[in-house]
Design a protein around this motif. Structure first.
Motif, PDB file in Angstrom:
ATOM      1  N   PHE A  20       0.833  -1.191   0.000  1.00 37.50           N
ATOM      2  CA  PHE A  20       0.000   0.000   0.000  1.00 37.50           C
ATOM      3  C   PHE A  20       0.877   1.254   0.000  1.00 37.50           C
ATOM      4  N   VAL A  23       2.390   1.822  -3.441  1.00 41.74           N
ATOM      5  CA  VAL A  23       1.397   2.296  -4.409  1.00 41.74           C
ATOM      6  C   VAL A  23       1.084   3.771  -4.167  1.00 41.74           C
ATOM      7  N   VAL A  24       0.862   4.148  -2.915  1.00 40.56           N
ATOM      8  CA  VAL A  24       0.554   5.546  -2.599  1.00 40.56           C
ATOM      9  C   VAL A  24       1.754   6.428  -2.905  1.00 40.56           C
ATOM     10  N   ALA A  27       1.905   6.918  -6.702  1.00 39.26           N
ATOM     11  CA  ALA A  27       0.767   7.718  -7.171  1.00 39.26           C
ATOM     12  C   ALA A  27       0.892   9.165  -6.696  1.00 39.26           C
ATOM     13  N   ALA A  75      -7.226   8.072  -2.063  1.00 40.38           N
ATOM     14  CA  ALA A  75      -7.421   7.773  -3.485  1.00 40.38           C
ATOM     15  C   ALA A  75      -7.688   9.050  -4.273  1.00 40.38           C
ATOM     16  N   LEU A  80      -6.208   8.215  -7.846  1.00 42.90           N
ATOM     17  CA  LEU A  80      -6.424   6.805  -8.133  1.00 42.90           C
ATOM     18  C   LEU A  80      -7.878   6.459  -7.860  1.00 42.90           C
ATOM     19  N   GLU A  84      -8.786   0.548  -7.481  1.00 43.48           N
ATOM     20  CA  GLU A  84      -7.397   0.314  -7.870  1.00 43.48           C
ATOM     21  C   GLU A  84      -6.461   0.449  -6.673  1.00 43.48           C
ATOM     22  N   LEU A  85      -6.665   1.485  -5.861  1.00 40.74           N
ATOM     23  CA  LEU A  85      -5.824   1.693  -4.682  1.00 40.74           C
ATOM     24  C   LEU A  85      -5.894   0.493  -3.745  1.00 40.74           C
ATOM     25  N   GLY A  89      -2.836  -1.973  -3.725  1.00 41.98           N
ATOM     26  CA  GLY A  89      -2.210  -1.801  -2.418  1.00 41.98           C
ATOM     27  C   GLY A  89      -2.258  -3.030  -1.541  1.00 41.98           C
TER      28      GLY A  89
END
Length: 162
Positions: A20, A23-24, A27, A75, A80, A84-85, A89
């Motif tokens: 997670f 991903v964050v 993004a 998100a 995002l 998807e998040l 994640g």
């Protein structure tokens, strides 16, 4: 037992918090947050998500997951889709995500809007993305009260020249 060969997808070797956070982090970087130490990007991300700076730091380092009530705002801020998040994640599986109602999806990203509109020319995309980013920034300033009031509020008519 033979040694496990590294693969492109090492998701099974990381915790959900680490996935997670990664991903964050990516993004947020794409959304314009400079997350290098001392740049102020982490503080801006904390402010925009409503999280504490320490909670954002722990999330980005993959130490902890945010509270479920914070997922939607994260998100939105990093552009995002919530689905998807949560899937990328590692918070929920793709199978369980399919059971979510459609209403939990975030608005489309600016890139998705340009794709849907069929805008393919790189310079036009760059111009429109910059304009959208500026508009989003102005909207956020307005929501924080640090932007001049809307002069057209209060019943005043808006006149446009032809």
């Amino acid at each position: 037992m033979p040694a496990m060969q590294p693969t492109e997808d090492t998701a099974s070797e990381t915790t959900p918090a680490q996935r997670f956070g990664a991903v964050v982090h990516e993004a947020a970087r794409r959304a314009g947050y400079d997350l290098t130490p001392g740049s102020g990007g982490r503080l801006a991300l904390a402010r925009d998500t409503g999280m504490s700076a320490s909670a954002v730091g722990r999330m980005l380092r993959g130490e902890t997951l945010p509270r479920p009530s914070q997922f939607q705002r994260i998100a939105q801020v990093v552009h995002l889709d919530l689905h998807e998040l949560l899937v990328r994640g590692g918070v929920i599986s793709e199978e369980s995500a399919n059971d979510l109602p459609r209403g939990v999806r975030s608005p489309i990203t600016p890139e998705e809007a340009l794709d849907a509109w069929g805008v393919t020319h790189p310079m036009i995309r760059k111009f429109l993305l910059a304009s959208i980013a500026q508009a989003i920034g102005l909207q956020q300033e307005s929501e924080r009260g640090s932007f001049p009031p809307d002069e057209n509020r209060g019943g005043g008519a808006v006149h446009m020249q032809r």
